[in-house]
Design a protein around this motif. Structure first.
Motif, PDB file in Angstrom:
ATOM      1  N   PHE A  76       1.531  -0.035 -10.921  1.00  0.00           N
ATOM      2  CA  PHE A  76       1.203   1.034  -9.987  1.00  0.00           C
ATOM      3  C   PHE A  76      -0.280   1.370 -10.132  1.00  0.00           C
ATOM      4  O   PHE A  76      -0.719   1.794 -11.209  1.00  0.00           O
ATOM      5  CB  PHE A  76       2.048   2.268 -10.271  1.00  0.00           C
ATOM      6  N   SER A 104       0.822  -1.194   0.000  1.00  0.00           N
ATOM      7  CA  SER A 104       0.000   0.000   0.000  1.00  0.00           C
ATOM      8  C   SER A 104       0.860   1.249   0.000  1.00  0.00           C
ATOM      9  O   SER A 104       2.078   1.203   0.241  1.00  0.00           O
ATOM     10  CB  SER A 104      -0.897   0.012   1.235  1.00  0.00           C
ATOM     11  N   ASN A 105       0.222   2.383  -0.247  1.00  0.00           N
ATOM     12  CA  ASN A 105       0.949   3.656  -0.194  1.00  0.00           C
ATOM     13  C   ASN A 105       1.494   3.919   1.208  1.00  0.00           C
ATOM     14  O   ASN A 105       2.552   4.517   1.374  1.00  0.00           O
ATOM     15  CB  ASN A 105       0.040   4.801  -0.652  1.00  0.00           C
ATOM     16  N   ILE A 128       9.340   6.289  -4.634  1.00  0.00           N
ATOM     17  CA  ILE A 128       8.732   4.966  -4.671  1.00  0.00           C
ATOM     18  C   ILE A 128       9.763   3.896  -4.964  1.00  0.00           C
ATOM     19  O   ILE A 128       9.770   2.826  -4.347  1.00  0.00           O
ATOM     20  CB  ILE A 128       7.611   4.946  -5.734  1.00  0.00           C
ATOM     21  N   LEU A 140       4.698   1.889   1.567  1.00  0.00           N
ATOM     22  CA  LEU A 140       5.767   2.475   0.765  1.00  0.00           C
ATOM     23  C   LEU A 140       6.360   3.697   1.456  1.00  0.00           C
ATOM     24  O   LEU A 140       7.571   3.890   1.462  1.00  0.00           O
ATOM     25  CB  LEU A 140       5.225   2.858  -0.615  1.00  0.00           C
ATOM     26  N   ALA A 141       5.498   4.523   2.041  1.00  0.00           N
ATOM     27  CA  ALA A 141       5.980   5.726   2.716  1.00  0.00           C
ATOM     28  C   ALA A 141       6.824   5.386   3.934  1.00  0.00           C
ATOM     29  O   ALA A 141       7.777   6.097   4.263  1.00  0.00           O
ATOM     30  CB  ALA A 141       4.798   6.601   3.119  1.00  0.00           C
ATOM     31  N   VAL A 177      -0.507   7.239  -5.752  1.00  0.00           N
ATOM     32  CA  VAL A 177      -0.359   5.789  -5.707  1.00  0.00           C
ATOM     33  C   VAL A 177      -1.117   5.227  -4.515  1.00  0.00           C
ATOM     34  O   VAL A 177      -0.892   5.610  -3.366  1.00  0.00           O
ATOM     35  CB  VAL A 177       1.131   5.399  -5.615  1.00  0.00           C
ATOM     36  N   GLU A 178      -2.059   4.323  -4.798  1.00  0.00           N
ATOM     37  CA  GLU A 178      -2.762   3.622  -3.732  1.00  0.00           C
ATOM     38  C   GLU A 178      -1.979   2.408  -3.263  1.00  0.00           C
ATOM     39  O   GLU A 178      -1.903   2.114  -2.082  1.00  0.00           O
ATOM     40  CB  GLU A 178      -4.136   3.161  -4.214  1.00  0.00           C
ATOM     41  N   ARG A 179      -1.396   1.727  -4.228  1.00  0.00           N
ATOM     42  CA  ARG A 179      -0.598   0.551  -3.903  1.00  0.00           C
ATOM     43  C   ARG A 179       0.181   0.135  -5.149  1.00  0.00           C
ATOM     44  O   ARG A 179      -0.068   0.620  -6.259  1.00  0.00           O
ATOM     45  CB  ARG A 179      -1.457  -0.609  -3.410  1.00  0.00           C
ATOM     46  N   GLY A 195       3.616   9.892  -7.182  1.00  0.00           N
ATOM     47  CA  GLY A 195       3.634   9.222  -5.885  1.00  0.00           C
ATOM     48  C   GLY A 195       2.469   9.571  -5.000  1.00  0.00           C
ATOM     49  O   GLY A 195       1.985   8.737  -4.225  1.00  0.00           O
TER      50      GLY A 195
END
Length: 936
Positions: free
Chosen positions: A170, A65-66, A77, A69-70, A145-147, A142
């Motif tokens: 993406f 998921s975003n 990303i 990633l964060a 991006v949801e996932r 970025g």
């Protein structure tokens, strides 16, 4: 265009979409109200063109998921993704990531090469941002991006060419409503790698809710890390020839040594004389020149060979290029959709980006027999030659000197790379009645790359300028060539001592070698899916469609580059194009349902016919089954035949001049630096054919709610793999008796290497196999400790490489699994502990690379450095939700490499060496990032 299937979260991959799953009921309620996420009842899962609720593809799919990633990396990303075991070999801004990438990040699944990983955005292709056909992952918006979904198996039947290693898709939230922004600043604990990130996103409905538009912009800048900014880099570890080695385990032919330097000098070093007796010629070896041309004796250090030495006055070539290259990126993305009718929708999408990186290549070097980096010949009557040396030459009967020099005065050769990418997409989707859906899209994209090698020697000018004499007519110093041609414009170059060349001489001998590269892509696709009939076990789903794609490239440069007139660069102009026409059919057939030990059994099959304008027709296919004997356990198996077509560069390139550093087995494995190397294209290439097998199981036991585990085995074999024999392999195999590879290198009359030349061919077989393990567990803290509040999430991802085998006719078969220098350690893993309680969230992430053999292809008798220890680093993030900043309001502190672990010593060969493998280990050190997010 629907390139993914819909499925409930409970039936997704073992690695759940934790960021979405942990959002809670409040976020789901917000999503329904504001269109910030897709339907709360279902999510989109990449892996199939079948769009059917409840269907789970048998091909393993990892989803991030975003939020995840964060936490792994809040800046880019690609940096977050490359922490995953399957993507460890992803290139980016780290050193040794290529000269034409310009700081771009090309995703690389399984270490099979970025060209074998297909990168998609919302299931659509993206125009290549590099001449090799790869896509810069950092151009994805970025903030939207949801996932990210990783299909970790062959997927050519579903997605087309290039998906041999898998697909990275993406998934964007193109229905975002509101305004949100992010500002972030970062720096390392060494006070470098300064970084700034800013994003702004806005979305709104229009036309009474029938339309929706979203726009997102991003700015990112990173200052990089100088080459000498770390103790481990300054240590100067390299693999060198052991001058006294006997080729036994106790006294190997090569060893690992610190403080390694090249036998050369920034001010000039005489290697030998010419024209006299052997003794007289040798007497000049070691004369070196200090500031102002002062004459001194060169310190050759210890363990000295023809190319390297330990200590002494040589040049440390491991601290010249940046450890992390600087980068600046600007991008904007927009998406609009409109409901023409309740059943039909049209959309338009566009993006534009600029990526700029200016990074060091190194000095202009003169230390080989290659034309591009040739030693300097100093005649006895050279006007700048110190009198004492000239007198010594006269007495010894020596007529000229051979000198090596690395030029510092011109500010180092560097590459200025600017990438501009424009992409436009338009399409539609709708229902034809019943279960039938139709969608299509057209995409046009263009990338313009300006790649300029600056301050590189003009070979012809330098040869004229360094041959300086006194003009007998007026006593002035001029080029010897000027005596015969007074108007030739030559400016004499003084090579004796750092700082001796004049500004006018530097301007005359140096120039910029440009390459202007334009690539474009056009894609048109149409897809139809539905459920034409049912069996007793459920509806049969089908998807079919066609796609047309055209890829073009046009490369230009200047006249001097065409004549190979620069030291490096020399891009040769070329152009090429190909078209691809393909049609596919996919189906899901339920075979059993709600029976004893047959809770569910599905067959998923697909076939695709692809016609290449360059090489003809190829058929790809896949067949897979999902078998659920009991609730909580599912077995899956997929067998596929996949392809990768040669990219335009592999087909049509006329080459770009580079240099190579190798071990020459014909010279006692002596290190030879800066040998000119040219690789051209091969229009006779045909598509690679891969056979992929994956099978495994997914466990979601009822007795442990919130726990999921998946274990999958994969085996990928590529026949006719497109590859270019590396310069080192060509030498080693020639030495071993493979006569056909001896033609790839050239030597002078003394047997010294002068150049390499090669082209890609369909010559090899590449096979990799291993095991993927994914696990996640999410549980309320009160379930563990009654008095505790909040939520605990655990997640782990691991990969074991069983085999990574390369073989080809006439070559020795090599299995490099466990080899650190080949970036194939046996084990790689990542584990996360996440705790959330109200507005507070804390995350700890551990990254692991197993130890192994430094180079499995060399025995203890050949190389004294054998074992590299395992390596682990920890990352952490703390964040607080601030309602005053809106629904997305948050402040956070992210720290990568919490304990500032230095990388393992694992030198990579190259023109400018580095002490470690930057594709496996952290080279920046502890990195702080602090940021704030707001949204309304």
């Amino acid at each position: 265009m629907t390139l993914y299937s819909k499925t409930r979260l409970a039936t997704s991959s073992a690695l759940a979409v934790i960021g979405l799953a942990t959002a809670g009921a409040a976020q789901a309620q917000d999503a329904a109200a504001s269109d910030k996420t897709p339907s709360a009842q279902e999510i989109v899962v990449t892996g199939s063109r079948i769009a059917r609720s409840g269907f789970t593809t048998p091909t393993p799919v990892t989803m991030l998921s975003n939020v995840d990633l964060a936490k792994a990396s809040p800046s880019t990303i690609s940096e977050a993704l490359r922490t995953l075991p399957a993507l460890t070999n992803t290139s980016g801004t780290q050193r040794n990531s290529g000269s034409t990438g310009g700081g771009q990040s090309f995703l690389n699944l399984r270490g099979l090469g970025a060209s074998r990983t297909l990168t998609l955005i919302n299931g659509h292709r993206f125009v290549s941002t590099n001449i090799t056909g790869s896509v810069d992952a950092n151009l994805v918006p970025g903030a939207l991006v949801e996932r990210v979904d990783l299909v970790t198996g062959g997927a050519s039947a579903a997605y087309g060419s290039d998906a041999i290693a898998g697909v990275v898709n993406f998934v964007l939230n193109t229905r975002y409503s509101g305004v949100k922004g992010q500002v972030q600043y970062g720096l390392s604990s060494h006070d470098d790698n300064h970084e700034f990130l800013a994003t702004m996103t806005a979305g709104s409905r229009f036309a009474g809710g029938r339309g929706h538009i979203v726009v997102s912009g991003e700015y990112f800048k990173n200052g990089g890390v100088p080459g000498d900014a770390r103790d481990w880099a300054r240590a100067g570890y390299q693999i060198i020839t052991n001058p006294t080695g006997t080729g036994t385990p106790d006294n190997p032919s090569q060893i690992l040594a610190p403080n390694v330097r090249l036998v050369t000098s920034y001010g000039g070093l005489i290697l030998n004389g010419n024209g006299g007796t052997a003794t007289a010629n040798a007497s000049f070896r070691g004369i070196t020149f200090g500031p102002g041309g002062t004459v001194g004796a060169f310190n050759f250090g210890s363990l000295t060979s023809s190319g390297t030495q330990v200590g002494g006055d040589g040049v440390d070539n491991g601290i010249i290029q940046q450890i992390n290259r600087p980068l600046e990126r600007k991008s904007i993305f927009a998406h609009a959709l409109f409901d023409v009718t309740p059943q039909w929708q049209v959309f338009a999408e566009g993006s534009y980006s600029e990526v700029h990186s200016d990074y060091i290549n190194g000095p202009n070097v003169h230390n080989s027999t290659a034309a591009q980096t040739a030693y300097i010949t100093i005649q006895r009557d050279n006007a700048y030659l110190p009198v004492s040396v000239r007198n010594q030459m006269t007495s010894a009967g020596v007529t000229s000197l051979t000198m090596t020099r690395w030029d510092l005065e011109d500010g180092l050769t560097h590459t200025d790379n600017l990438n501009k990418t424009l992409r436009l997409v338009g399409g539609f989707s709708g229902r034809l009645g019943g279960s039938w859906k139709l969608d299509g899209y057209f995409q046009w994209g263009e990338n313009r790359n300006t790649n300029i090698v600056k301050n590189t020697n003009k070979i012809g000018n330098f040869a004229l300028a360094v041959d300086a004499v006194v003009n007998p007519a007026d006593g002035k110093i001029v080029c010897r060539s000027t005596l015969a041609n007074p108007s030739n414009g030559c400016v004499p170059f003084n090579p004796f001592g750092v700082g001796s060349p004049s500004a006018a001489a530097l301007a005359y001998v140096n120039g910029d070698s440009p390459a202007y590269i334009r690539t474009s892509q056009q894609v048109a696709a149409l897809n139809l899916s539905g459920e034409p009939f049912s069996t007793w076990a459920g509806p049969v789903s089908v998807a079919l469609g066609g796609e047309y794609r055209r890829e073009t490239a046009d490369v230009t440069s200047d006249a001097l580059s065409v004549a190979n007139g620069y030291k490096i660069g020399n891009q040769q102009p070329w152009s090429g194009a190909y078209t691809i026409r393909e049609g596919y059919f996919e189906t899901v057939v339920p075979l059993a349902h709600d029976l004893t030990l047959l809770r569910k059994l599905d067959l998923n099959a697909a076939v695709r016919l692809t016609d290449y304008s360059t090489s003809g027709t190829v058929t790809t296919w896949k067949a897979g089954v999902n078998y659920t004997p009991l609730d909580g356990i599912r077995f899956r198996l997929t067998r596929s035949r996949d392809i990768r077509a040669p990219n335009l560069n592999e087909l049509y390139s006329r080459g770009r001049q580079g240099v190579s550093t190798v071990r020459d087995p014909f010279k006692g494995n002596a290190t030879v630096s800066n040998v000119s190397s040219l690789t051209t294209g091969n229009p006779a290439l045909t598509p690679e054919i891969a056979n992929t097998l994956t099978y495994g199981a997914v466990f979601s036991p009822r007795f442990a709610p919130g726990f999921q585990l998946s274990v999958d085995y994969y085996d990928i074999t590529i026949d006719g793999a497109i590859a270019t024999v590396t310069d080192q392999v060509a030498l080693d195999q020639c030495f071993a008796g493979v006569a056909s590879l001896c033609t790839l290198s050239s030597r002078d009359t003394a047997g010294n290497l002068t150049s390499f030349r090669s082209a890609p061919i369909n010559y090899s077989r590449l096979r990799t196999s291993g095991i993927d393990i994914e696990a996640s567990y999410r549980v309320p803290m009160e379930a563990l400790f009654a008095s505790w509040k909040g939520r605990l999430t655990l997640r782990a991802v691991a990969n074991r490489v069983n085999h990574y085998v390369t073989s080809a006719p006439g070559l020795v078969t090599r299995d490099v699994a466990g080899s650190i220098v080949d970036s194939q350690p046996k084990w790689r893993g990542q584990a996360m502990i996440d705790y959330a309680n109200g507005p507070f969230n804390a995350t700890l992430i551990g990254r692991y690379v197993s130890g192994g053999t430094y180079d499995v292809s060399r025995s203890a008798a050949q190389l004294g450095y054998q074992k590299v220890a395992d390596y682990a680093v920890f990352d952490g993030q703390v964040s607080f939700t601030l309602p005053a900043l809106g629904k997305d309001g948050q402040i956070y502190l992210n720290v990568r490499n919490l304990f500032d672990r230095t990388p393992r010593i694992a030198p990579l060969a190259g023109n400018l060496a580095i002490d470690t493998n930057p594709f496996l280990y952290d080279t920046v050190g502890r990195m702080f990032r602090i940021g704030i997010k707001a949204g309304f």
